[in-house]
Scaffold this motif. Structure first.
Motif, PDB file in Angstrom:
ATOM      1  N   THR A   1     -39.999  74.540 -51.879  1.00  0.00           N
ATOM      2  CA  THR A   1     -40.572  75.865 -51.637  1.00  0.00           C
ATOM      3  C   THR A   1     -40.854  76.644 -52.919  1.00  0.00           C
ATOM      4  O   THR A   1     -41.632  77.590 -52.896  1.00  0.00           O
ATOM      5  N   ASP A   2     -40.199  76.301 -54.026  1.00  0.00           N
ATOM      6  CA  ASP A   2     -40.349  77.130 -55.227  1.00  0.00           C
ATOM      7  C   ASP A   2     -40.768  76.274 -56.432  1.00  0.00           C
ATOM      8  O   ASP A   2     -40.933  75.061 -56.337  1.00  0.00           O
ATOM      9  N   TRP A   3     -40.915  76.931 -57.569  1.00  0.00           N
ATOM     10  CA  TRP A   3     -41.389  76.245 -58.773  1.00  0.00           C
ATOM     11  C   TRP A   3     -40.365  75.267 -59.338  1.00  0.00           C
ATOM     12  O   TRP A   3     -40.732  74.294 -59.978  1.00  0.00           O
TER      13      TRP A   3
ATOM     14  N   THR B   1     -35.020  79.189 -60.395  1.00  0.00           N
ATOM     15  CA  THR B   1     -36.478  79.060 -60.485  1.00  0.00           C
ATOM     16  C   THR B   1     -36.986  79.764 -61.734  1.00  0.00           C
ATOM     17  O   THR B   1     -37.807  79.230 -62.475  1.00  0.00           O
ATOM     18  N   ALA B   2     -36.498  80.973 -61.978  1.00  0.00           N
ATOM     19  CA  ALA B   2     -36.916  81.739 -63.153  1.00  0.00           C
ATOM     20  C   ALA B   2     -36.532  81.016 -64.440  1.00  0.00           C
ATOM     21  O   ALA B   2     -37.333  80.931 -65.378  1.00  0.00           O
ATOM     22  N   ALA B   3     -35.324  80.485 -64.494  1.00  0.00           N
ATOM     23  CA  ALA B   3     -34.874  79.765 -65.683  1.00  0.00           C
ATOM     24  C   ALA B   3     -35.753  78.549 -65.934  1.00  0.00           C
ATOM     25  O   ALA B   3     -36.144  78.274 -67.079  1.00  0.00           O
TER      26      ALA B   3
ATOM     27  N   LEU C   1     -48.817  79.970 -56.711  1.00  0.00           N
ATOM     28  CA  LEU C   1     -48.111  79.420 -55.568  1.00  0.00           C
ATOM     29  C   LEU C   1     -47.978  77.906 -55.732  1.00  0.00           C
ATOM     30  O   LEU C   1     -48.987  77.217 -55.862  1.00  0.00           O
ATOM     31  N   PRO C   2     -46.755  77.375 -55.726  1.00  0.00           N
ATOM     32  CA  PRO C   2     -46.617  75.924 -55.818  1.00  0.00           C
ATOM     33  C   PRO C   2     -47.092  75.279 -54.515  1.00  0.00           C
ATOM     34  O   PRO C   2     -46.813  75.792 -53.428  1.00  0.00           O
ATOM     35  N   GLU C   3     -47.824  74.203 -54.618  1.00  0.00           N
ATOM     36  CA  GLU C   3     -48.345  73.520 -53.434  1.00  0.00           C
ATOM     37  C   GLU C   3     -47.486  72.308 -53.101  1.00  0.00           C
ATOM     38  O   GLU C   3     -47.109  71.546 -53.999  1.00  0.00           O
ATOM     39  N   PHE C   4     -47.208  72.135 -51.821  1.00  0.00           N
ATOM     40  CA  PHE C   4     -46.444  71.002 -51.314  1.00  0.00           C
ATOM     41  C   PHE C   4     -47.160  70.417 -50.109  1.00  0.00           C
ATOM     42  O   PHE C   4     -47.798  71.152 -49.347  1.00  0.00           O
ATOM     43  N   ALA C   5     -47.019  69.108 -49.926  1.00  0.00           N
ATOM     44  CA  ALA C   5     -47.538  68.467 -48.718  1.00  0.00           C
ATOM     45  C   ALA C   5     -46.704  68.950 -47.529  1.00  0.00           C
ATOM     46  O   ALA C   5     -45.539  69.333 -47.706  1.00  0.00           O
TER      47      ALA C   5
END
Length: 186
Positions: A172-174, A87-89, A162-166
């Motif tokens: 769950t992450d970026w 995710t960080a990368a 915060l990434p948004e998902f339906a």
């Protein structure tokens, strides 16, 4: 840190991210150092090609982190803080900002406090995991990624992204967000 160049590492290839200076062992396990505030390696996150993750046995993780783009940390730019390496990368590649990896939500606050001591005037932005599926369970569980990022941000005067998902989406992450919506949506 010794080890082989991680270019072509199977885990990184599957995640679609670059190694950012990380190394791998002879079996293809990615080696990500956890460092203290002075830059000393105190533990390793070892990631198998299939994504299995462990730390060195009996190694401490509390307050230790990996910093991508350390030479770019400046009061004029935010310092992102995320949980996992992939995710960080991905965020580093998408946004070009310096980024600290805390490795898990329980380490966000200790890392935030260490970073605040080191970079007093730098704004920390927590690129949180959105464990949106946990409150939907029976019995419901807290959205740990969001909760821990908010606690860390409050403690150091930072912000939370915060990434948004339906509800039906599994992300769950970026990195999941970029995979779902494209890397330029962030």
């Amino acid at each position: 840190m010794r080890g082989l160049d991680a270019t072509g590492n199977a885990y990184l290839a599957r995640k679609g991210v670059l190694p950012h200076g990380m190394r791998q062992d002879a079996t293809g396990k990615l080696l990500v150092p956890l460092k203290d505030e002075r830059g000393w390696i105190r533990n390793l996150r070892i990631i198998d090609p299939d994504g299995g993750k462990i730390f060195l046995p009996d190694g401490r993780t509390h307050g230790y982190f990996t910093l991508l783009g350390a030479q770019e940390v400046s009061p004029r730019r935010p310092l992102l803080v995320a949980e996992g390496f992939a995710t960080a990368a991905a965020l580093r590649e998408m946004l070009g900002l310096p980024l600290a990896i805390a490795f898990n939500s329980g380490n966000l606050l200790p890392v935030a406090l260490e970073l605040k001591g080191r970079y007093l005037s730098v704004r920390q932005v927590f690129a949180a995991d959105n464990d949106h599926h946990l409150p939907q369970r029976d019995p419901p569980l807290p959205n740990v990624g969001k909760k821990k990022a908010q606690e860390a941000a409050t403690a150091v005067g930072g912000l939370v992204l915060l990434p948004e998902f339906a509800p039906h989406q599994e992300g769950t992450d970026w990195l999941d967000f970029a995979d779902t919506y494209g890397p330029n949506v962030t």
